[in-house]
Every structure is written in C-alpha cells, then in structure tokens.
Write a protein that holds these residues in place. Structure first.
Motif, PDB file in Angstrom:
ATOM      1  N   ILE A   9     -86.358  28.300  11.209  1.00  0.00           N
ATOM      2  CA  ILE A   9     -84.894  27.834  11.047  1.00  0.00           C
ATOM      3  C   ILE A   9     -84.628  26.865  10.217  1.00  0.00           C
ATOM      4  CG2 ILE A   9     -82.870  27.610  12.274  1.00  0.00           C
ATOM      5  CD1 ILE A   9     -84.440  28.159  14.907  1.00  0.00           C
ATOM      6  N   LEU A  10     -83.613  26.958   9.401  1.00  0.00           N
ATOM      7  CA  LEU A  10     -83.021  25.951   8.653  1.00  0.00           C
ATOM      8  C   LEU A  10     -81.716  25.527   9.067  1.00  0.00           C
ATOM      9  CD1 LEU A  10     -82.932  24.258   5.552  1.00  0.00           C
ATOM     10  CD2 LEU A  10     -81.631  26.286   4.658  1.00  0.00           C
ATOM     11  N   SER A  11     -81.414  24.182   9.190  1.00  0.00           N
ATOM     12  CA  SER A  11     -80.255  23.750   9.591  1.00  0.00           C
ATOM     13  C   SER A  11     -79.577  23.032   8.621  1.00  0.00           C
ATOM     14  CB  SER A  11     -80.403  22.750  10.748  1.00  0.00           C
ATOM     15  OG  SER A  11     -81.079  23.152  11.959  1.00  0.00           O
ATOM     16  N   ILE A  12     -78.377  23.403   8.122  1.00  0.00           N
ATOM     17  CA  ILE A  12     -77.561  22.970   7.208  1.00  0.00           C
ATOM     18  C   ILE A  12     -76.759  22.138   7.530  1.00  0.00           C
ATOM     19  CG2 ILE A  12     -76.322  23.422   4.990  1.00  0.00           C
ATOM     20  CD1 ILE A  12     -77.700  26.225   4.569  1.00  0.00           C
ATOM     21  N   VAL A  13     -76.879  20.588   7.277  1.00  0.00           N
ATOM     22  CA  VAL A  13     -76.039  19.669   7.884  1.00  0.00           C
ATOM     23  C   VAL A  13     -74.950  19.319   6.830  1.00  0.00           C
ATOM     24  CG1 VAL A  13     -75.935  17.133   8.314  1.00  0.00           C
ATOM     25  CG2 VAL A  13     -77.682  18.669   9.501  1.00  0.00           C
ATOM     26  N   VAL A  14     -73.473  19.356   7.036  1.00  0.00           N
ATOM     27  CA  VAL A  14     -72.565  19.186   6.121  1.00  0.00           C
ATOM     28  C   VAL A  14     -71.561  18.134   6.821  1.00  0.00           C
ATOM     29  CG1 VAL A  14     -71.072  20.334   4.605  1.00  0.00           C
ATOM     30  CG2 VAL A  14     -72.863  21.770   5.658  1.00  0.00           C
ATOM     31  N   PRO A  15     -71.477  17.028   5.880  1.00  0.00           N
ATOM     32  CA  PRO A  15     -70.475  16.190   6.471  1.00  0.00           C
ATOM     33  C   PRO A  15     -69.018  16.431   5.899  1.00  0.00           C
ATOM     34  CG  PRO A  15     -71.897  15.097   4.822  1.00  0.00           C
ATOM     35  CD  PRO A  15     -72.563  16.357   5.045  1.00  0.00           C
ATOM     36  N   VAL A  16     -68.162  16.566   6.720  1.00  0.00           N
ATOM     37  CA  VAL A  16     -66.845  16.835   5.962  1.00  0.00           C
ATOM     38  C   VAL A  16     -65.581  15.923   6.517  1.00  0.00           C
ATOM     39  CG1 VAL A  16     -67.203  19.264   5.664  1.00  0.00           C
ATOM     40  CG2 VAL A  16     -66.423  18.643   7.896  1.00  0.00           C
ATOM     41  N   CYS A  17     -65.001  15.568   5.450  1.00  0.00           N
ATOM     42  CA  CYS A  17     -63.881  14.362   5.899  1.00  0.00           C
ATOM     43  C   CYS A  17     -62.621  15.097   5.072  1.00  0.00           C
ATOM     44  CB  CYS A  17     -64.221  13.153   5.390  1.00  0.00           C
ATOM     45  SG  CYS A  17     -62.949  11.974   5.717  1.00  0.00           S
ATOM     46  N   ASN A  18     -61.644  15.644   5.778  1.00  0.00           N
ATOM     47  CA  ASN A  18     -60.535  16.191   4.995  1.00  0.00           C
ATOM     48  C   ASN A  18     -60.714  17.131   4.061  1.00  0.00           C
ATOM     49  OD1 ASN A  18     -58.824  14.655   6.749  1.00  0.00           O
ATOM     50  ND2 ASN A  18     -58.534  12.877   5.271  1.00  0.00           N
ATOM     51  N   PHE A  43     -71.496  21.626  10.670  1.00  0.00           N
ATOM     52  CA  PHE A  43     -70.587  20.748  10.063  1.00  0.00           C
ATOM     53  C   PHE A  43     -70.279  19.344  10.954  1.00  0.00           C
ATOM     54  CE2 PHE A  43     -69.797  25.034   8.383  1.00  0.00           C
ATOM     55  CZ  PHE A  43     -69.685  24.637   7.230  1.00  0.00           C
ATOM     56  N   VAL A  44     -70.108  18.362  10.324  1.00  0.00           N
ATOM     57  CA  VAL A  44     -69.842  17.199  11.122  1.00  0.00           C
ATOM     58  C   VAL A  44     -68.394  16.697  10.563  1.00  0.00           C
ATOM     59  CG1 VAL A  44     -70.455  14.897  11.811  1.00  0.00           C
ATOM     60  CG2 VAL A  44     -72.101  16.680  11.055  1.00  0.00           C
ATOM     61  N   ASP A  45     -67.340  16.790  11.591  1.00  0.00           N
ATOM     62  CA  ASP A  45     -66.115  16.398  11.006  1.00  0.00           C
ATOM     63  C   ASP A  45     -65.891  14.928  11.276  1.00  0.00           C
ATOM     64  OD1 ASP A  45     -63.159  16.047  10.634  1.00  0.00           O
ATOM     65  OD2 ASP A  45     -62.930  16.628  12.514  1.00  0.00           O
ATOM     66  N   ASP A  46     -65.843  14.271  10.044  1.00  0.00           N
ATOM     67  CA  ASP A  46     -65.811  12.607  10.287  1.00  0.00           C
ATOM     68  C   ASP A  46     -64.433  12.115  10.306  1.00  0.00           C
ATOM     69  OD1 ASP A  46     -66.633  10.262   9.933  1.00  0.00           O
ATOM     70  OD2 ASP A  46     -66.889  10.013   7.776  1.00  0.00           O
ATOM     71  N   GLY A  47     -63.813  12.384  11.476  1.00  0.00           N
ATOM     72  CA  GLY A  47     -62.462  12.162  11.656  1.00  0.00           C
ATOM     73  C   GLY A  47     -61.341  12.515  10.630  1.00  0.00           C
ATOM     74  N   SER A  48     -61.329  13.732  10.168  1.00  0.00           N
ATOM     75  CA  SER A  48     -60.436  14.453   9.307  1.00  0.00           C
ATOM     76  C   SER A  48     -59.082  14.374   9.943  1.00  0.00           C
ATOM     77  CB  SER A  48     -60.771  15.705   9.084  1.00  0.00           C
ATOM     78  OG  SER A  48     -61.779  16.112   8.377  1.00  0.00           O
ATOM     79  N   THR A  49     -58.131  13.990   9.045  1.00  0.00           N
ATOM     80  CA  THR A  49     -56.689  14.066   9.583  1.00  0.00           C
ATOM     81  C   THR A  49     -55.730  15.277   9.220  1.00  0.00           C
ATOM     82  OG1 THR A  49     -56.227  12.709   7.816  1.00  0.00           O
ATOM     83  CG2 THR A  49     -56.345  11.477   9.854  1.00  0.00           C
ATOM     84  N   ASP A  50     -56.499  16.203   8.352  1.00  0.00           N
ATOM     85  CA  ASP A  50     -55.723  17.403   7.978  1.00  0.00           C
ATOM     86  C   ASP A  50     -56.395  18.538   8.898  1.00  0.00           C
ATOM     87  OD1 ASP A  50     -58.636  17.864   7.427  1.00  0.00           O
ATOM     88  OD2 ASP A  50     -58.191  18.490   5.143  1.00  0.00           O
ATOM     89  N   PHE A  71     -65.853  13.836  14.961  1.00  0.00           N
ATOM     90  CA  PHE A  71     -65.978  12.331  15.710  1.00  0.00           C
ATOM     91  C   PHE A  71     -64.459  12.066  16.110  1.00  0.00           C
ATOM     92  CE2 PHE A  71     -69.487  10.917  12.402  1.00  0.00           C
ATOM     93  CZ  PHE A  71     -70.278  11.564  13.102  1.00  0.00           C
ATOM     94  N   SER A  72     -64.640  10.934  16.915  1.00  0.00           N
ATOM     95  CA  SER A  72     -63.305  10.567  17.544  1.00  0.00           C
ATOM     96  C   SER A  72     -62.487   9.874  16.378  1.00  0.00           C
ATOM     97  CB  SER A  72     -63.606   9.509  18.529  1.00  0.00           C
ATOM     98  OG  SER A  72     -64.464   8.553  18.009  1.00  0.00           O
ATOM     99  N   ARG A  73     -63.224   9.220  15.096  1.00  0.00           N
ATOM    100  CA  ARG A  73     -62.606   8.570  14.127  1.00  0.00           C
ATOM    101  C   ARG A  73     -63.462   8.828  12.902  1.00  0.00           C
ATOM    102  NH1 ARG A  73     -65.046   3.858  12.936  1.00  0.00           N
ATOM    103  NH2 ARG A  73     -65.834   2.898  14.663  1.00  0.00           N
ATOM    104  N   PHE A  75     -66.261   7.851  10.948  1.00  0.00           N
ATOM    105  CA  PHE A  75     -67.471   6.671  10.914  1.00  0.00           C
ATOM    106  C   PHE A  75     -68.324   6.484   9.735  1.00  0.00           C
ATOM    107  CE2 PHE A  75     -66.677   7.419  15.525  1.00  0.00           C
ATOM    108  CZ  PHE A  75     -66.816   6.292  16.071  1.00  0.00           C
ATOM    109  N   GLY A  76     -67.866   7.362   8.466  1.00  0.00           N
ATOM    110  CA  GLY A  76     -68.389   7.252   7.537  1.00  0.00           C
ATOM    111  C   GLY A  76     -69.672   8.394   7.310  1.00  0.00           C
ATOM    112  N   LYS A  77     -69.754   8.627   5.945  1.00  0.00           N
ATOM    113  CA  LYS A  77     -70.682  10.023   5.727  1.00  0.00           C
ATOM    114  C   LYS A  77     -72.064   9.769   6.178  1.00  0.00           C
ATOM    115  CE  LYS A  77     -72.749  12.302   1.734  1.00  0.00           C
ATOM    116  NZ  LYS A  77     -72.906  12.550   0.316  1.00  0.00           N
ATOM    117  N   ASP A  78     -72.611   8.410   6.176  1.00  0.00           N
ATOM    118  CA  ASP A  78     -73.884   8.267   6.573  1.00  0.00           C
ATOM    119  C   ASP A  78     -74.104   8.374   8.299  1.00  0.00           C
ATOM    120  OD1 ASP A  78     -75.423   7.170   4.149  1.00  0.00           O
ATOM    121  OD2 ASP A  78     -73.207   6.218   4.293  1.00  0.00           O
ATOM    122  N   ALA A  79     -73.002   8.043   9.068  1.00  0.00           N
ATOM    123  CA  ALA A  79     -73.030   8.538  10.386  1.00  0.00           C
ATOM    124  C   ALA A  79     -73.022   9.804  10.433  1.00  0.00           C
ATOM    125  CB  ALA A  79     -71.953   7.572  10.921  1.00  0.00           C
ATOM    126  N   ALA A  80     -72.264  10.524   9.680  1.00  0.00           N
ATOM    127  CA  ALA A  80     -72.186  12.176   9.836  1.00  0.00           C
ATOM    128  C   ALA A  80     -73.523  12.769   9.539  1.00  0.00           C
ATOM    129  CB  ALA A  80     -70.839  12.511   8.852  1.00  0.00           C
TER     130      ALA A  80
END
Ligand code: UDP
Ligand code: MG
Length: 318
Positions: A9-18, A43-50, A71-73, A75-80
């Motif tokens: 299995i390949l997991s594709i991790v994608v940080p996304v912010c807005n 997908f890691v939604d890094d506190g998007s507001t849209d 995320f609850s807010r 936290f930055g791409k690296d946290a994502a």
C-alpha cells in the motif's frame, strides 16, 4: 479493491490549507498516473477557512480510499505532514503538495526506486526557480548556504517536501516529536539512504501560495535554530574577543596616563564604542533569546496538532 494482505500500500499524504480550488484537480491528476500498488489518500486539512473540509467530506463519500484529518486550527504544513504520516497505514508514504507543483508523473519512478530496496527514500529538488521572484530566490540560495555551513545536518539545495519513503523511515521520523518541526531538516537528520530527483519548477495549478516573505524568513530562522547551535558559538566568541580587546585598551590607557600624563577629550569615539558594544550585546541577547524561546516552547510538551474530525478510508484503490 480490498487489500488482500498481499499487495503493498502507498499512502499519499497531502497537507491542505484553503485549497478548495485545487483538491479535485489534484485528485484527478493522481488517477491519471498508473501506480502498481494499492493507494490510500490522506488529506490533512490544516485549519482551512474556506470550503476545503466540506469538499473533503464529499470526496471521501464518493471515494472510499480517501481519508482526512481536519485540524482545530492552522498548525502549519509541517504539523500536517506529521499528522498525515502518523495516520498513514501504507508500506510506503508519499508527501505531496496539492497544487500540482509536485508533479504526480514522477511518482512511479520514485516509488520504483524505493521498492527495489536500494533506497529508503526518494526526494525531489527543484532544478530551477522560475516563477519565483528574484529577491525570494536570492534569499533562499543564501539560506541553504548558511544552514549547510552551520549545521551537521546537510540540506540538498532546493529540496522539496515531495518524497516517497518506506515504512522504516516513516517510523524513524515519527519518533521525532518536536513541536517546531522543520521537515526538510528532519528528513535529512533521520538518515537512511535517499536519492534526489531534480525537476523543473511548476507554477501552482490554482489558488495562491499561502506563504508570505516574512513567514518564509521566520521559517528559515526556525530551521537554523532547530538544527544548529553555531550562532550561539559565534556570539560567545564575539563576546570573548570584545572582552579581551577592552582589557587591553584599559591597560593601554592606564599606562599612557602614567607615562605621558596627557588626557585627550575623545568623547565621540567613546560614544561610538559604547554604541558598538551595546549593539553587540543586544544582538547577542537576541540570538540567545531565539534559542531560549525554542526551549520554552518545547518544554511545554504540547501536542503537535489537535484534530477536530478524522475520517478513515475503508478501502484502497489500485
Ligand atoms: N499548506 C498547509 N498549511 C499551511 C500552508 C500551506 O497545509 O499553513 C499546504 C498547502 O495547502 C499546499 C502545501 O502546503 O498543499 C504547499 O503550500 P503552498 O503551495 O502555499 O507553498 P509553496 O508551494 O508556495 O511553498
Ligand atoms: Mg505551492
């Protein structure tokens, strides 16, 4: 197709912010690439507001290979990246930006190299910086020069976060629980055999980069503070030299007063010296303060991120 327990299995991790404009385009682009492996999207939604989160909810309903963490807010791409790697279940993990600046067509080649076992990770670096301002480019060149001089952890010039890793390396990275995560440094610090593939810089497919120049500058300082203590040594050295010179000057003044008995009214030079030394002291305190604040933040042992909503994919796609 359900994982039969045989296929990897390949997991594709994608940080996304807005990124409501880019997610679907990215998802479709990945489908175009033929990967001989089962795939899960994280997908890691890094506190998007849209509308990013509702788009991810819909996407996961339509496609059962899509997982997301929200995320609850911000936290930055690296946290994502950390959160995504932690949730990932794959034998291999790919980290990718959603704006297609990390070309999906490189994935098969990268994956193939890691699969052979010859490399634990395949990273990418930009071979040019087209589409980026001159000042920004200049600063980033200087940053790589500086950090490589100051730190034992060596960064490859223009290295991107876009990479494919095996499980062993992912587990190694997850052991580093620091709050101020400078991912590029962490990827290098953990070691393992890594191959770098150069590629031409691409423009964002849609939306805007969420990094301002000031943010990039702060990120660069964070990178240096996280991976080098050389600035502290330099400050200590300057302090030592200044102290030595002032002792010599003191001795000189006393001897001169005893021998020639001439006192010169040299207050402008005096003020200059005071200002110079005062400035040096402020600078030194500033540098020490940066390290102190890093220790302060880490000493709280706060979590790297807080998730508000998590959805696990039920299947993998081929
Ligand atoms: N990103 C994120 N959190 C942030 C900023 C950015 O998760 O606080 C994501 C963003 O959605 C994208 C990736 O990180 O998938 C790269 O961001 P961007 O394209 O803005 O950066 P650049 O390519 O200009 O370095
Ligand atoms: Mg980008």
């Amino acid at each position: 197709m359900q994982n039969s327990g045989q296929k990897e299995i390949l997991s594709i991790v994608v940080p996304v912010c807005n990124e409501e404009d880019t997610i679907q385009i990215f998802f479709d682009a990945i489908q175009e690439v033929s990967l001989d492996i089962l795939v899960e999207f994280l997908f890691v939604d890094d506190g998007s507001t849209d509308g990013t989160l509702s788009l991810l909810r819909n996407l996961s309903k339509k496609n059962s290979a899509v997982s997301y963490i929200s995320f609850s807010r911000n936290f930055g791409k690296d946290a994502a990246i950390y959160a995504g790697m932690k949730q990932s279940r794959g034998d291999f993990v790919a980290i990718m930006d959603v704006d297609l600046q990390d070309p999906p067509e490189l994935l098969p080649e990268m994956l193939a190299s890691v699969k052979t076992g010859k490399y634990d990770s395949v990273g990418t670096r930009r071979s040019n910086r087209s589409g980026e301002g001159r000042v920004r480019s200049w600063f980033s060149v200087q940053f790589y020069k500086l950090i490589n001089k100051m730190s034992e952890t060596q960064l490859v010039y223009g290295v991107r976060d876009f990479r494919v890793m095996n499980r062993q390396m992912v587990n190694g990275i997850l052991q580093l629980c620091e709050n101020q995560r400078f991912s590029k440094g962490i990827f290098a610090w953990v070691g393992f055999r890594t191959k770098y593939i150069p590629y031409e810089n691409h423009k964002r497919v849609a939306g805007n980069s969420s990094w301002t120049f000031v943010e990039l500058f702060k990120y660069a300082v964070e990178g240096i503070v996280s991976f080098s203590t050389v600035p502290l040594t330099i400050v200590a050295l300057i302090g030592l030299i200044t102290f030595f010179l002032s002792v010599m000057a003191g001795i000189f003044i006393v001897i001169r007063a005893l021998v020639s008995n001439t006192s010169v009214a040299g207050w402008p030079s005096m003020v200059t010296i005071i200002l110079f030394i005062g400035g040096l002291q402020m600078l030194s305190i500033g540098v020490i303060g940066r390290y102190l604040s890093a220790i302060f933040i880490e000493s709280k042992h706060r979590p790297i991120y807080i998730a508000k909503e998590i959805h696990h994919s039920s299947r993998f796609i081929q």
